[in-house]
Scaffold this active site. Sequence first.
Site, mmCIF file in Angstrom:
data_model
loop_
_atom_site.group_PDB
_atom_site.id
_atom_site.type_symbol
_atom_site.label_atom_id
_atom_site.label_comp_id
_atom_site.label_asym_id
_atom_site.label_seq_id
_atom_site.Cartn_x
_atom_site.Cartn_y
_atom_site.Cartn_z
ATOM 1 N N CYS A 331 -15.787 -1.134 4.298
ATOM 2 C CA CYS A 331 -15.193 -0.206 3.329
ATOM 3 C C CYS A 331 -15.089 1.200 3.924
ATOM 4 C CB CYS A 331 -16.053 -0.172 2.068
ATOM 5 S SG CYS A 331 -15.293 0.705 0.698
ATOM 6 N N ARG A 429 -7.078 -3.770 -7.492
ATOM 7 C CA ARG A 429 -8.479 -3.351 -7.439
ATOM 8 C C ARG A 429 -8.599 -1.888 -7.043
ATOM 9 N NH1 ARG A 429 -13.265 -2.952 -4.376
ATOM 10 N NH2 ARG A 429 -15.013 -4.041 -5.364
#
EC number: 1.1.1.205
Length: 514
Positions: A331, A429
Amino acid sequence: MADYLISGGTSYVPDDGLTAQQLFNCGDGLTYNDFLILPGYIDFTADQVDLTSALTKKITLKTPLVSSPMDTVTEAGMAIAMALTGGIGFIHHNCTPEFQANEVRKVKKYEQGFITDPVVLSPKDRVRDVFEAKARHGFCGIPITDTGRMGSRLVGIISSRDIDFLKEEEHDRFLEEIMTKREDLVVAPAGITLKEANEILQRSKKGKLPIVNENDELVAIIARTDLKKNRDYPLASKDAKKQLLCGAAIGTHEDDKYRLDLLALAGVDVVVLDSSQGNSIFQINMIKYMKEKYPNLQVIGGNVVTAAQAKNLIDAGVDALRVGMGCGSICITQEVLACGRPQATAVYKVSEYARRFGVPVIADGGIQNVGHIAKALALGASTVMMGSLLAATTEAPGEYFFSDGIRLKKYRGMGSLDAMDKHLSSQNRYFSEADKIKVAQGVSGAVQDKGSIHKFVPYLIAGIQHSCQDIGAKSLTQVRAMMYSGELKFEKRTSSAQVEGGVHSLHSYEKRLF
Protein backbone atom coordinates in the site's frame (compact mmCIF):
# COMPACT_ATOMS: atom_id res chain seq x y z
CA MET A 1 29.43 -5.52 48.29
CA ALA A 2 27.54 -3.90 51.17
CA ASP A 3 27.25 -0.70 49.14
CA TYR A 4 24.79 -2.46 46.83
CA LEU A 5 22.52 -3.79 49.56
CA ILE A 6 19.20 -2.11 50.35
CA SER A 7 17.62 -2.94 53.68
CA GLY A 8 14.03 -4.09 53.86
CA GLY A 9 14.21 -7.25 51.73
CA THR A 10 12.85 -7.48 48.17
CA SER A 11 9.39 -6.01 48.71
CA TYR A 12 10.36 -2.86 46.83
CA VAL A 13 10.10 -3.15 43.04
CA PRO A 14 10.79 0.00 41.01
CA ASP A 15 8.20 1.10 38.47
CA ASP A 16 9.37 -0.08 35.08
CA GLY A 17 8.19 0.52 31.54
CA LEU A 18 5.24 2.49 30.16
CA THR A 19 1.55 1.78 30.20
CA ALA A 20 -0.17 1.70 26.81
CA GLN A 21 -1.75 5.05 27.61
CA GLN A 22 1.64 6.61 28.35
CA LEU A 23 3.18 5.03 25.26
CA PHE A 24 0.57 6.28 22.82
CA ASN A 25 -0.20 9.67 24.34
CA CYS A 26 3.26 10.98 23.49
CA GLY A 27 2.05 12.43 20.18
CA ASP A 28 4.23 10.21 17.98
CA GLY A 29 2.80 7.76 15.49
CA LEU A 30 4.16 4.31 16.34
CA THR A 31 4.49 1.14 14.31
CA TYR A 32 4.84 -2.38 15.68
CA ASN A 33 8.65 -2.19 15.45
CA ASP A 34 8.81 0.94 17.61
CA PHE A 35 8.12 -0.80 20.93
CA LEU A 36 8.33 -4.05 22.86
CA ILE A 37 6.16 -5.65 25.54
CA LEU A 38 7.90 -6.24 28.86
CA PRO A 39 7.71 -9.85 30.12
CA GLY A 40 5.68 -10.98 33.13
CA TYR A 41 5.52 -14.08 35.34
CA ILE A 42 5.03 -17.61 33.94
CA ASP A 43 3.14 -20.30 35.88
CA PHE A 44 1.57 -22.24 32.99
CA THR A 45 2.55 -23.88 29.71
CA ALA A 46 2.09 -22.23 26.31
CA ASP A 47 -0.44 -24.79 25.10
CA GLN A 48 -2.77 -23.74 27.94
CA VAL A 49 -3.20 -20.26 26.44
CA ASP A 50 -6.73 -19.66 25.16
CA LEU A 51 -6.76 -17.72 21.88
CA THR A 52 -10.55 -17.46 21.60
CA SER A 53 -11.40 -14.04 20.16
CA ALA A 54 -14.41 -12.07 19.00
CA LEU A 55 -14.51 -11.36 15.28
CA THR A 56 -17.78 -9.42 15.58
CA LYS A 57 -20.39 -8.88 18.26
CA LYS A 58 -21.90 -12.32 17.56
CA ILE A 59 -19.11 -14.37 15.93
CA THR A 60 -16.30 -15.85 18.01
CA LEU A 61 -13.22 -17.56 16.59
CA LYS A 62 -10.90 -20.03 18.31
CA THR A 63 -7.88 -18.33 16.76
CA PRO A 64 -7.57 -14.58 16.07
CA LEU A 65 -6.45 -14.92 12.45
CA VAL A 66 -8.28 -13.54 9.41
CA SER A 67 -7.30 -13.52 5.72
CA SER A 68 -7.67 -10.30 3.76
CA PRO A 69 -10.23 -9.87 0.93
CA MET A 70 -7.58 -9.43 -1.76
CA ASP A 71 -7.63 -11.16 -5.14
CA THR A 72 -4.15 -12.61 -4.59
CA VAL A 73 -4.96 -13.81 -1.06
CA THR A 74 -8.49 -15.10 -0.50
CA GLU A 75 -10.77 -17.22 -2.61
CA ALA A 76 -12.48 -20.47 -1.58
CA GLY A 77 -9.27 -22.46 -1.02
CA MET A 78 -7.85 -19.91 1.43
CA ALA A 79 -11.21 -19.37 3.18
CA ILE A 80 -11.62 -23.13 3.72
CA ALA A 81 -8.09 -23.49 5.10
CA MET A 82 -8.47 -20.49 7.41
CA ALA A 83 -11.80 -21.76 8.78
CA LEU A 84 -10.42 -25.27 9.33
CA THR A 85 -7.53 -23.86 11.37
CA GLY A 86 -9.80 -21.75 13.58
CA GLY A 87 -9.86 -18.41 11.75
CA ILE A 88 -11.91 -17.09 8.85
CA GLY A 89 -11.33 -15.93 5.29
CA PHE A 90 -12.99 -13.05 3.45
CA ILE A 91 -13.61 -13.68 -0.25
CA HIS A 92 -12.49 -10.68 -2.33
CA HIS A 93 -14.92 -8.78 -4.58
CA ASN A 94 -12.61 -7.91 -7.46
CA CYS A 95 -14.72 -10.29 -9.55
CA THR A 96 -18.30 -10.77 -10.71
CA PRO A 97 -20.98 -11.13 -8.01
CA GLU A 98 -21.77 -14.61 -9.31
CA PHE A 99 -18.15 -15.79 -9.02
CA GLN A 100 -17.85 -14.43 -5.49
CA ALA A 101 -21.12 -16.01 -4.36
CA ASN A 102 -20.02 -19.34 -5.81
CA GLU A 103 -16.74 -19.15 -3.86
CA VAL A 104 -18.75 -18.60 -0.67
CA ARG A 105 -20.94 -21.57 -1.59
CA LYS A 106 -17.86 -23.79 -1.97
CA VAL A 107 -16.76 -22.90 1.55
CA LYS A 108 -20.19 -23.47 3.09
CA LYS A 109 -20.52 -26.87 1.39
CA TYR A 110 -17.00 -28.04 2.19
CA GLU A 111 -17.60 -29.47 5.65
CA GLN A 112 -21.04 -29.96 7.01
CA GLY A 113 -22.97 -31.87 9.64
CA PHE A 114 -26.39 -32.66 8.23
CA ILE A 115 -26.19 -31.88 4.51
CA THR A 116 -29.71 -30.75 3.67
CA ASP A 117 -29.10 -29.81 0.03
CA PRO A 118 -26.82 -32.51 -1.39
CA VAL A 119 -26.43 -33.39 -5.04
CA VAL A 120 -29.22 -35.88 -5.85
CA LEU A 121 -29.82 -37.92 -9.01
CA SER A 122 -32.63 -40.16 -10.24
CA PRO A 123 -32.53 -43.84 -11.35
CA LYS A 124 -32.93 -42.71 -14.97
CA ASP A 125 -29.87 -40.45 -14.86
CA ARG A 126 -26.77 -41.93 -16.46
CA VAL A 127 -23.25 -42.77 -15.35
CA ARG A 128 -21.85 -39.77 -17.22
CA ASP A 129 -23.99 -37.52 -14.98
CA VAL A 130 -22.13 -38.89 -11.96
CA PHE A 131 -18.74 -38.12 -13.54
CA GLU A 132 -19.94 -34.60 -14.36
CA ALA A 133 -21.09 -34.11 -10.76
CA LYS A 134 -17.75 -35.42 -9.51
CA ALA A 135 -15.85 -32.98 -11.73
CA ARG A 136 -18.05 -30.10 -10.60
CA HIS A 137 -18.29 -30.83 -6.86
CA GLY A 138 -15.27 -33.03 -6.13
CA PHE A 139 -17.17 -36.10 -4.87
CA CYS A 140 -19.43 -38.84 -6.21
CA GLY A 141 -21.23 -40.36 -3.20
CA ILE A 142 -24.64 -39.31 -4.51
CA PRO A 143 -28.05 -40.44 -3.18
CA ILE A 144 -30.60 -41.63 -5.74
CA THR A 145 -34.29 -40.78 -5.25
CA ASP A 146 -37.42 -41.42 -7.29
CA THR A 147 -37.49 -37.90 -8.73
CA GLY A 148 -33.83 -36.94 -8.41
CA ARG A 149 -34.70 -34.40 -5.71
CA MET A 150 -34.62 -34.08 -1.95
CA GLY A 151 -37.87 -35.00 -0.23
CA SER A 152 -38.66 -37.95 -2.50
CA ARG A 153 -38.28 -41.69 -1.79
CA LEU A 154 -34.73 -42.97 -1.43
CA VAL A 155 -34.04 -45.84 -3.84
CA GLY A 156 -30.25 -46.17 -3.67
CA ILE A 157 -26.87 -44.48 -3.67
CA ILE A 158 -24.07 -44.28 -6.21
CA SER A 159 -20.45 -44.22 -5.04
CA SER A 160 -17.02 -44.37 -6.63
CA ARG A 161 -16.95 -48.11 -5.97
CA ASP A 162 -19.94 -48.52 -8.30
CA ILE A 163 -18.37 -46.73 -11.26
CA ASP A 164 -14.58 -46.91 -10.89
CA PHE A 165 -14.11 -49.82 -13.28
CA LEU A 166 -16.73 -48.94 -15.88
CA LYS A 167 -15.44 -48.48 -19.40
CA GLU A 168 -16.16 -45.28 -21.30
CA GLU A 169 -18.72 -47.01 -23.51
CA GLU A 170 -20.69 -47.87 -20.35
CA HIS A 171 -21.16 -44.22 -19.34
CA ASP A 172 -24.62 -44.18 -20.93
CA ARG A 173 -25.95 -46.87 -18.60
CA PHE A 174 -28.81 -45.92 -16.28
CA LEU A 175 -27.89 -45.52 -12.62
CA GLU A 176 -30.61 -47.96 -11.55
CA GLU A 177 -28.55 -50.71 -13.18
CA ILE A 178 -25.39 -50.17 -11.13
CA MET A 179 -26.35 -48.24 -7.97
CA THR A 180 -26.28 -49.76 -4.49
CA LYS A 181 -29.95 -50.58 -3.84
CA ARG A 182 -32.00 -49.21 -0.94
CA GLU A 183 -32.17 -52.57 0.85
CA ASP A 184 -28.36 -52.64 1.06
CA LEU A 185 -28.05 -49.17 2.58
CA VAL A 186 -27.58 -48.17 6.20
CA VAL A 187 -29.87 -45.22 6.97
CA ALA A 188 -30.84 -43.19 10.04
CA PRO A 189 -34.24 -41.75 10.98
CA ALA A 190 -35.04 -38.03 10.84
CA GLY A 191 -34.72 -36.36 14.23
CA ILE A 192 -31.54 -38.20 15.18
CA THR A 193 -28.79 -36.09 16.74
CA LEU A 194 -25.54 -35.42 14.89
CA LYS A 195 -23.57 -37.35 17.52
CA GLU A 196 -25.85 -40.40 17.19
CA ALA A 197 -25.69 -40.23 13.40
CA ASN A 198 -21.90 -40.04 13.47
CA GLU A 199 -21.76 -43.14 15.70
CA ILE A 200 -23.93 -45.07 13.22
CA LEU A 201 -21.71 -43.93 10.35
CA GLN A 202 -18.59 -45.08 12.16
CA ARG A 203 -20.06 -48.51 12.93
CA SER A 204 -21.42 -49.00 9.41
CA LYS A 205 -18.06 -48.31 7.73
CA LYS A 206 -19.99 -46.62 4.90
CA GLY A 207 -19.02 -43.39 3.17
CA LYS A 208 -22.43 -41.74 3.43
CA LEU A 209 -25.36 -42.01 5.86
CA PRO A 210 -28.73 -41.00 4.37
CA ILE A 211 -31.30 -39.55 6.79
CA VAL A 212 -34.91 -40.50 5.93
CA ASN A 213 -38.35 -39.69 7.37
CA GLU A 214 -41.16 -42.12 8.18
CA ASN A 215 -42.07 -42.32 4.47
CA ASP A 216 -38.51 -43.29 3.54
CA GLU A 217 -38.03 -39.90 1.89
CA LEU A 218 -34.55 -38.39 1.88
CA VAL A 219 -34.25 -35.35 4.17
CA ALA A 220 -30.46 -35.12 4.73
CA ILE A 221 -27.16 -36.96 4.44
CA ILE A 222 -23.94 -37.20 6.48
CA ALA A 223 -20.48 -37.81 4.98
CA ARG A 224 -17.65 -39.86 6.50
CA THR A 225 -15.11 -37.37 5.16
CA ASP A 226 -16.64 -34.74 7.45
CA LEU A 227 -16.01 -37.01 10.44
CA LYS A 228 -12.33 -37.13 9.52
CA LYS A 229 -12.20 -33.35 9.12
CA ASN A 230 -13.78 -32.92 12.57
CA ARG A 231 -11.05 -35.14 14.02
CA ASP A 232 -8.17 -33.45 12.20
CA TYR A 233 -9.33 -29.84 12.73
CA PRO A 234 -10.71 -29.46 16.27
CA LEU A 235 -10.41 -25.64 16.13
CA ALA A 236 -12.50 -25.29 12.95
CA SER A 237 -14.76 -22.23 12.78
CA LYS A 238 -18.35 -23.39 12.21
CA ASP A 239 -21.86 -21.99 12.27
CA ALA A 240 -24.90 -23.48 14.03
CA LYS A 241 -25.38 -25.93 11.13
CA LYS A 242 -21.78 -27.18 11.48
CA GLN A 243 -20.82 -25.49 8.21
CA LEU A 244 -17.52 -23.62 7.95
CA LEU A 245 -17.72 -19.89 8.60
CA CYS A 246 -17.09 -17.68 5.59
CA GLY A 247 -16.87 -13.93 5.09
CA ALA A 248 -16.97 -11.81 1.96
CA ALA A 249 -16.27 -8.22 0.95
CA ILE A 250 -18.53 -5.80 -0.89
CA GLY A 251 -18.34 -2.12 -1.80
CA THR A 252 -20.64 0.74 -0.90
CA HIS A 253 -22.23 1.44 -4.29
CA GLU A 254 -25.77 0.79 -5.44
CA ASP A 255 -24.82 -2.24 -7.54
CA ASP A 256 -23.24 -3.83 -4.47
CA LYS A 257 -26.75 -4.45 -3.15
CA TYR A 258 -27.19 -7.10 -5.85
CA ARG A 259 -23.85 -8.63 -4.83
CA LEU A 260 -25.04 -8.62 -1.21
CA ASP A 261 -28.23 -10.50 -2.14
CA LEU A 262 -26.25 -13.23 -3.90
CA LEU A 263 -23.87 -13.57 -0.96
CA ALA A 264 -26.76 -13.85 1.48
CA LEU A 265 -28.32 -16.60 -0.66
CA ALA A 266 -24.97 -18.41 -0.71
CA GLY A 267 -24.96 -18.43 3.11
CA VAL A 268 -22.25 -15.89 3.91
CA ASP A 269 -21.85 -15.36 7.67
CA VAL A 270 -20.25 -11.92 7.76
CA VAL A 271 -19.68 -9.13 5.24
CA VAL A 272 -16.92 -6.53 5.35
CA LEU A 273 -17.48 -3.19 3.66
CA ASP A 274 -14.27 -2.81 1.71
CA SER A 275 -13.12 0.80 1.56
CA SER A 276 -9.75 2.43 2.06
CA GLN A 277 -11.46 5.27 3.95
CA GLY A 278 -14.59 3.99 5.67
CA ASN A 279 -15.83 7.21 7.23
CA SER A 280 -18.14 8.16 4.36
CA ILE A 281 -21.83 8.77 3.80
CA PHE A 282 -21.75 5.92 1.27
CA GLN A 283 -20.64 3.39 3.88
CA ILE A 284 -22.96 4.71 6.56
CA ASN A 285 -25.94 4.39 4.22
CA MET A 286 -24.89 0.87 3.20
CA ILE A 287 -24.55 -0.22 6.83
CA LYS A 288 -28.06 0.99 7.59
CA TYR A 289 -29.42 -0.72 4.45
CA MET A 290 -27.75 -4.03 5.34
CA LYS A 291 -28.92 -3.94 8.93
CA GLU A 292 -32.49 -3.30 7.82
CA LYS A 293 -32.61 -5.95 5.07
CA TYR A 294 -30.44 -8.62 6.73
CA PRO A 295 -30.62 -7.97 10.49
CA ASN A 296 -28.91 -11.28 11.35
CA LEU A 297 -25.97 -10.72 9.01
CA GLN A 298 -22.84 -9.46 10.76
CA VAL A 299 -21.37 -6.29 9.22
CA ILE A 300 -17.77 -5.11 9.53
CA GLY A 301 -17.10 -1.45 8.77
CA GLY A 302 -13.90 0.31 7.82
CA ASN A 303 -11.22 1.04 7.24
CA VAL A 304 -10.72 3.58 10.02
CA VAL A 305 -7.74 4.84 12.03
CA THR A 306 -9.25 7.41 14.41
CA ALA A 307 -11.90 7.38 17.11
CA ALA A 308 -13.85 10.06 15.23
CA GLN A 309 -14.07 7.82 12.17
CA ALA A 310 -15.04 4.85 14.33
CA LYS A 311 -17.82 6.80 16.05
CA ASN A 312 -19.77 7.37 12.84
CA LEU A 313 -19.66 3.69 11.86
CA ILE A 314 -20.52 2.50 15.37
CA ASP A 315 -23.49 4.87 15.39
CA ALA A 316 -24.58 3.39 12.04
CA GLY A 317 -24.66 -0.09 13.58
CA VAL A 318 -21.47 -2.00 12.64
CA ASP A 319 -20.67 -5.25 14.43
CA ALA A 320 -16.89 -4.81 14.15
CA LEU A 321 -14.33 -2.33 12.83
CA ARG A 322 -11.42 -2.87 10.46
CA VAL A 323 -8.45 -0.66 11.36
CA GLY A 324 -5.62 0.38 9.07
CA MET A 325 -4.85 2.92 6.37
CA GLY A 326 -1.73 2.89 4.23
CA CYS A 327 0.27 0.44 6.37
CA GLY A 328 0.19 -2.68 4.19
CA SER A 329 3.34 -3.88 2.45
CA ILE A 330 1.83 -3.22 -0.99
CA CYS A 331 0.00 0.00 0.00
CA ILE A 332 1.27 3.49 -0.90
CA THR A 333 -1.74 5.51 0.34
CA GLN A 334 0.31 7.38 2.95
CA GLU A 335 2.97 8.22 0.38
CA VAL A 336 0.57 9.31 -2.39
CA LEU A 337 -2.31 10.90 -0.49
CA ALA A 338 -0.57 11.95 2.74
CA CYS A 339 -3.41 10.35 4.71
CA GLY A 340 -3.29 7.44 7.11
CA ARG A 341 -1.74 6.56 10.45
CA PRO A 342 1.03 4.33 11.79
CA GLN A 343 -0.67 1.05 12.54
CA ALA A 344 0.19 0.47 16.20
CA THR A 345 -1.16 3.89 17.15
CA ALA A 346 -4.27 3.38 15.01
CA VAL A 347 -5.05 0.00 16.58
CA TYR A 348 -4.65 1.29 20.14
CA LYS A 349 -6.65 4.49 19.65
CA VAL A 350 -9.60 2.87 17.84
CA SER A 351 -9.69 -0.21 20.10
CA GLU A 352 -9.67 1.91 23.25
CA TYR A 353 -12.70 3.82 21.95
CA ALA A 354 -14.63 0.93 20.38
CA ARG A 355 -14.41 -1.33 23.44
CA ARG A 356 -16.74 1.01 25.30
CA PHE A 357 -19.48 -0.01 22.89
CA GLY A 358 -18.62 -3.70 22.71
CA VAL A 359 -17.36 -3.42 19.12
CA PRO A 360 -14.37 -5.69 18.31
CA VAL A 361 -11.48 -4.38 16.23
CA ILE A 362 -9.66 -6.13 13.39
CA ALA A 363 -6.06 -4.95 12.96
CA ASP A 364 -5.60 -4.85 9.18
CA GLY A 365 -2.17 -4.30 7.67
CA GLY A 366 1.44 -3.89 8.68
CA ILE A 367 1.78 -7.49 9.90
CA GLN A 368 5.23 -8.79 8.96
CA ASN A 369 5.71 -11.58 11.51
CA VAL A 370 4.11 -13.39 14.43
CA GLY A 371 5.51 -10.81 16.86
CA HIS A 372 3.49 -8.11 15.12
CA ILE A 373 0.35 -10.22 15.55
CA ALA A 374 1.02 -10.51 19.28
CA LYS A 375 1.59 -6.75 19.56
CA ALA A 376 -1.64 -5.91 17.69
CA LEU A 377 -3.62 -8.19 20.00
CA ALA A 378 -1.92 -6.68 23.06
CA LEU A 379 -2.97 -3.19 21.91
CA GLY A 380 -6.67 -4.09 21.95
CA ALA A 381 -7.36 -5.76 18.60
CA SER A 382 -9.52 -8.88 18.83
CA THR A 383 -8.32 -10.35 15.54
CA VAL A 384 -5.61 -9.66 12.98
CA MET A 385 -6.18 -9.51 9.21
CA MET A 386 -3.27 -10.67 7.07
CA GLY A 387 -2.45 -10.16 3.41
CA SER A 388 1.25 -10.47 2.56
CA LEU A 389 1.80 -12.90 5.43
CA LEU A 390 -0.60 -15.38 3.76
CA ALA A 391 0.20 -14.56 0.14
CA ALA A 392 2.24 -17.23 -1.66
CA THR A 393 0.88 -20.01 0.53
CA THR A 394 -0.41 -23.03 -1.34
CA GLU A 395 -4.02 -22.00 -0.76
CA ALA A 396 -3.63 -18.42 -2.06
CA PRO A 397 -4.95 -17.81 -5.61
CA GLY A 398 -2.49 -17.76 -8.47
CA GLU A 399 0.26 -19.91 -9.91
CA TYR A 400 3.80 -20.24 -8.62
CA PHE A 401 6.70 -19.06 -10.77
CA PHE A 402 10.46 -19.04 -10.35
CA SER A 403 12.80 -16.05 -10.32
CA ASP A 404 16.52 -16.52 -9.67
CA GLY A 405 15.76 -19.99 -8.37
CA ILE A 406 13.21 -18.77 -5.80
CA ARG A 407 9.61 -20.01 -5.90
CA LEU A 408 7.22 -17.04 -5.86
CA LYS A 409 3.57 -16.07 -6.20
CA LYS A 410 2.19 -12.75 -7.36
CA TYR A 411 0.87 -10.40 -4.67
CA ARG A 412 -0.69 -7.03 -5.36
CA GLY A 413 -2.50 -4.27 -3.56
CA MET A 414 -6.15 -3.70 -4.40
CA GLY A 415 -5.20 -0.08 -5.03
CA SER A 416 -2.63 -1.02 -7.66
CA LEU A 417 -3.33 -0.17 -11.30
CA ASP A 418 -3.01 -3.89 -12.01
CA ALA A 419 -5.96 -4.70 -9.72
CA MET A 420 -7.99 -1.67 -10.84
CA ASP A 421 -7.66 -2.77 -14.46
CA LYS A 422 -9.05 -6.20 -13.62
CA HIS A 423 -12.41 -5.14 -12.17
CA LEU A 424 -14.37 -2.02 -11.21
CA SER A 425 -14.72 -3.17 -7.58
CA SER A 426 -11.08 -2.37 -6.92
CA GLN A 427 -11.58 1.16 -8.29
CA ASN A 428 -14.69 1.61 -6.13
CA ARG A 429 -12.70 0.75 -3.01
CA TYR A 430 -10.51 3.80 -3.60
CA PHE A 431 -13.29 6.09 -4.92
CA SER A 432 -11.58 6.05 -8.36
CA GLU A 433 -14.32 4.67 -10.61
CA ALA A 434 -15.11 8.06 -12.18
CA ASP A 435 -11.53 9.30 -12.49
CA LYS A 436 -10.07 9.77 -15.96
CA ILE A 437 -6.60 9.47 -14.47
CA LYS A 438 -6.21 6.70 -11.90
CA VAL A 439 -4.09 7.43 -8.85
CA ALA A 440 -2.49 4.18 -7.73
CA GLN A 441 -2.58 3.53 -3.97
CA GLY A 442 -0.87 0.17 -4.19
CA VAL A 443 1.79 -1.80 -6.03
CA SER A 444 2.17 -5.25 -7.56
CA GLY A 445 4.94 -7.57 -6.46
CA ALA A 446 5.83 -11.13 -5.57
CA VAL A 447 6.16 -13.07 -2.32
CA GLN A 448 8.27 -16.14 -1.59
CA ASP A 449 6.53 -19.51 -1.18
CA LYS A 450 5.49 -20.21 2.43
CA GLY A 451 4.02 -23.68 1.97
CA SER A 452 0.56 -24.68 3.13
CA ILE A 453 -1.71 -22.77 5.49
CA HIS A 454 -2.10 -26.04 7.41
CA LYS A 455 1.56 -25.77 8.46
CA PHE A 456 1.97 -21.99 8.53
CA VAL A 457 -1.07 -21.09 10.66
CA PRO A 458 -0.23 -23.62 13.43
CA TYR A 459 3.18 -21.93 13.59
CA LEU A 460 1.47 -18.54 14.02
CA ILE A 461 -0.85 -19.97 16.69
CA ALA A 462 2.07 -21.42 18.64
CA GLY A 463 3.94 -18.12 18.38
CA ILE A 464 1.00 -16.15 19.79
CA GLN A 465 0.62 -18.66 22.64
CA HIS A 466 4.30 -18.38 23.56
CA SER A 467 4.06 -14.59 23.45
CA CYS A 468 1.10 -14.66 25.86
CA GLN A 469 3.07 -17.03 28.09
CA ASP A 470 6.02 -14.62 28.26
CA ILE A 471 3.60 -11.80 29.06
CA GLY A 472 2.09 -13.93 31.83
CA ALA A 473 -1.45 -14.12 30.43
CA LYS A 474 -3.45 -17.33 29.96
CA SER A 475 -5.77 -15.82 27.35
CA LEU A 476 -6.03 -12.94 24.91
CA THR A 477 -8.86 -11.58 27.05
CA GLN A 478 -6.43 -11.40 29.97
CA VAL A 479 -3.78 -9.73 27.80
CA ARG A 480 -6.18 -6.92 26.91
CA ALA A 481 -7.37 -6.61 30.52
CA MET A 482 -3.76 -6.26 31.67
CA MET A 483 -3.14 -3.62 29.00
CA TYR A 484 -6.14 -1.48 29.91
CA SER A 485 -5.47 -1.76 33.67
CA GLY A 486 -1.87 -0.63 33.20
CA GLU A 487 -0.40 -3.91 34.46
CA LEU A 488 1.01 -4.70 31.01
CA LYS A 489 4.05 -2.54 30.36
CA PHE A 490 5.71 -1.45 27.13
CA GLU A 491 8.99 0.16 26.16
CA LYS A 492 10.00 2.22 23.15
CA ARG A 493 12.82 0.96 20.94
CA THR A 494 15.52 3.11 19.42
CA SER A 495 16.81 2.26 15.96
CA SER A 496 19.85 0.67 17.62
CA ALA A 497 17.57 -1.43 19.83
CA GLN A 498 15.74 -2.67 16.76
CA VAL A 499 19.04 -3.74 15.21
CA GLU A 500 20.00 -5.49 18.45
CA GLY A 501 16.64 -7.29 18.54
CA GLY A 502 17.19 -8.83 15.12
CA VAL A 503 19.81 -11.22 13.80
CA HIS A 504 23.20 -9.50 13.89
CA SER A 505 26.98 -10.00 14.15
CA LEU A 506 26.96 -13.18 12.05
CA HIS A 507 28.92 -13.92 8.89
CA SER A 508 25.99 -15.91 7.51
CA TYR A 509 22.91 -17.64 8.83
CA GLU A 510 19.80 -19.57 7.85
CA LYS A 511 16.47 -18.32 9.18
CA ARG A 512 13.95 -21.15 9.40
CA LEU A 513 10.75 -20.23 11.22
CA PHE A 514 8.97 -23.60 11.28
